[in-house]
Structures are given as structure tokens and as C-alpha cells.
Scaffold this motif. Structure first.
Motif, mmCIF file in Angstrom:
data_model
loop_
_atom_site.group_PDB
_atom_site.id
_atom_site.type_symbol
_atom_site.label_atom_id
_atom_site.label_comp_id
_atom_site.label_asym_id
_atom_site.label_seq_id
_atom_site.Cartn_x
_atom_site.Cartn_y
_atom_site.Cartn_z
ATOM 1 N N THR A 1 0.834 -1.206 0.000
ATOM 2 C CA THR A 1 0.000 0.000 0.000
ATOM 3 C C THR A 1 0.867 1.254 0.000
ATOM 4 O O THR A 1 0.545 2.240 -0.675
ATOM 5 C CB THR A 1 -0.948 -0.023 1.221
ATOM 6 N N ASP B 1 -7.037 -1.063 -3.614
ATOM 7 C CA ASP B 1 -6.157 -1.518 -2.540
ATOM 8 C C ASP B 1 -6.760 -2.733 -1.840
ATOM 9 O O ASP B 1 -7.962 -2.776 -1.591
ATOM 10 C CB ASP B 1 -5.965 -0.360 -1.541
ATOM 11 N N GLU B 2 -5.901 -3.683 -1.558
ATOM 12 C CA GLU B 2 -6.251 -4.835 -0.718
ATOM 13 C C GLU B 2 -7.282 -5.782 -1.320
ATOM 14 O O GLU B 2 -8.237 -6.186 -0.653
ATOM 15 C CB GLU B 2 -6.741 -4.357 0.653
HETATM 16 MG MG MG Z 1 -2.058 -2.804 2.236
#
Ligand code: MG
Ligand code: ADP
Length: 248
Positions: A115, A169-170
Motif C-alpha cells: 500500500t 487496494d487490498e
Molecule cells: Mg495494504
């Protein structure tokens, strides 16, 4: 009509030269001090206005991108994260990947800096004038599902396509149901070769069928994402854990 500073300021404001109008007196003073020619003055005036507008645009784009936390490349410790080199990341900063509609994917376990790197690249892209939207995979899937249930999935996807880079993200922490996977596929299909995707995930592509429920959707999604992509597989220890264990 008598020529006055106030009149000039009003006129510049009326054509949207707001920054110049605000700094008119200062620029006139500088022109006197430095003996600027008329041409130099006009050049300074335009340069001033353009750079103010650029700054406003970047500030707006940064806010609109929706980063929960801002991370910068300058703060990233490449001596801790050795499965990737500084050079590999810096190479991306000419942004040919955006011009070529290529994707960037960071794969790796928790805490290895996925991230951080993705956010830092996204911020550099905004500084370079690109539009970015960051969403967690969960937020994105929920937004697509909501749009689909309202019959507005097409419009939702179109609204996401106006960004040069969609930063997800993720991906992979939560499994999604069949309909969500299909909605997600629709988005990936629309982005393919049209916009860039910046993605972080804790799952290897071989495991994607686990959270997309079935291969029938997982395979074409993976296929489109990796076709034109820069893949970075990060390993090593968790930076968070390391900081906890060795606070100095
Ligand atoms: Mg992350
Ligand atoms: P991931 O997304 O891989 O789970 P993050 O990028 O969120 O991990 O990193 C977790 C925390 O550790 C963040 O605060 C991040 O800024 C920091 N971090 C991770 N790797 C590094 C690194 N190599 N140098 C500096 N900070 C790092």
C-alpha cells in the motif's frame, strides 16, 4: 472609464485570472524593480496564473483521490524491502505505463509495503497531472453491487473510467459472491487497454478463484489484469511487525 487597480482586478477576476488579480500589485512592483519589458510582464502574468491553476488542480486531485493515509516514495526504506529495487519503482515515474494503459500490481503478504508503494506512485502520478481514484477492494465491490441493484452499473463504471488510474487496494482479503465477481469483471473489462489499474493484493493469481468463487470469472479477470502489467512480488518481513519487535 478611469483605469484603476481595482477595475483591472475586477476585470481579471471576471475572466478567471483570479491568482493574477490577487497578485497584480506585487507583480507590478516586481516589473518596476526589475525593469521588465511589456512582453516579460505578460509572460510573468501568464506563468503566474498557470502555475497557480496547476497547484489548485493538483490539490483538488489529491483530495479527490481519497487516500486514507498519504505515503511518499522518499519515506520508503528500500534497504528493508529488498525484494524490489528503488530503480524498478523509479522507472515507473516517467508514467509511460499510464500512457500505454498498463497496470501495476503489487502482490505479497501483509506489512511488506504494498500500500505504501502504490500510494506513493499514485501521489507522484497526481503531481504529474494525472487523475487517480483510490478505493479499497471492499469499497469498490460494495459500490458496484449497490449500482447493480439499482440498475446503474453501467453509469457507475463509466464514472470510474474518467480517472487515468484506478487504484484498488487490498484485493483478496474477503471472498466475494458470484454477482459481485461478475460486476467486478465488468469493470475490469471496461478498464482493459483503456485505463491503468494500480492494484495491491495479498493473493497470488493462482489463488484468485478462491475469492472470486469460480474460475469462470477469476480467469478472465486475471487474464485482463496481467496482460499489460508490471508485476511486483514483494516478500520479506512485515515492516509493522519489525517496528514492533525492534522499535529503534
Ligand atoms: Mg495494504
Ligand atoms: P501492506 O500494504 O503490504 O500490508 P503497508 O504498505 O501498509 O503494507 O505497510 C505497513 C506500514 O509499514 C505502513 O505504515 C508503511 O508506511 C510501512 N512500511 C512498510 N514497508 C516499509 C518500508 N520498506 N519503508 C518504510 N515504511 C514501510
Amino acid at each position: 472609464m478611469t483605469l484603476s487597480l481595482d477595475l483591472l482586478k475586477t476585470q481579471f477576476h471576471s475572466i478567471g485570472f483570479n491568482s493574477f488579480a490577487r497578485h497584480l500589485e506585487e507583480l507590478l512592483r516586481q516589473a518596476d524593480q526589475n525593469d521588465w519589458s511589456h512582453l516579460q510582464f505578460v509572460h510573468q502574468m501568464i506563468t503566474h496564473e498557470l502555475s497557480a491553476r496547476q497547484l489548485t488542480r493538483i490539490t483538488y486531485n489529491l483530495k479527490r483521490a481519497g487516500f486514507p493515509v498519504r505515503k511518499h516514495l522518499e519515506e520508503f526504506d528500500f534497504s528493508f524491502q529488498t525484494t524490489i529495487s528503488k530503480k524498478q519503482i523509479h522507472r515507473l515515474l516517467d508514467f509511460t505505463f499510464v500512457h500505454n494503459r498498463e497496470n501495476i500490481v503489487f502482490i505479497g503478504p501483509a506489512g511488506v509495503g504494498k500500500t505504501h508503494l502504490a500510494t506513493a506512485i499514485a501521489i507522484k502520478a497526481i503531481d504529474a497531472g494525472f487523475k487517480v481514484l483510490r478505493l479499497s477492494a471492499l469499497e469498490l465491490v460494495e459500490a458496484l453491487d449497490l449500482a447493480e441493484s439499482r440498475g446503474t452499473l453501467r453509469e457507475k463504471i463509466t464514472s470510474l473510467l474518467k480517472f487515468d488510474i484506478l487504484y484498488i487496494d487490498e484485493l483478496g482479503y474477503l471472498p466475494v459472491n458470484k454477482q459481485s465477481a461478475y460486476n467486478f469483471f465488468q469493470l475490469i473489462n471496461a478498464l482493459y487497454e483503456y485505463r491503468s489499474l494500480l492494484l495491491t493484493t495479498n493473493k497470488n493469481f493462482t489463488e484468485w478463484h478462491d475469492f472470486f468463487c469460480e474460475d469462470a470469472v477469476a480467469v478472465p479477470i486475471v487474464d485482463r489484469i496481467i496482460h499489460h502489467s508490471h508485476l511486483f512480488i514483494l516478500g520479506g518481513d512485515s515492516y509493522r511487525l519489525n517496528q514492533k519487535l525492534h522499535p529503534d
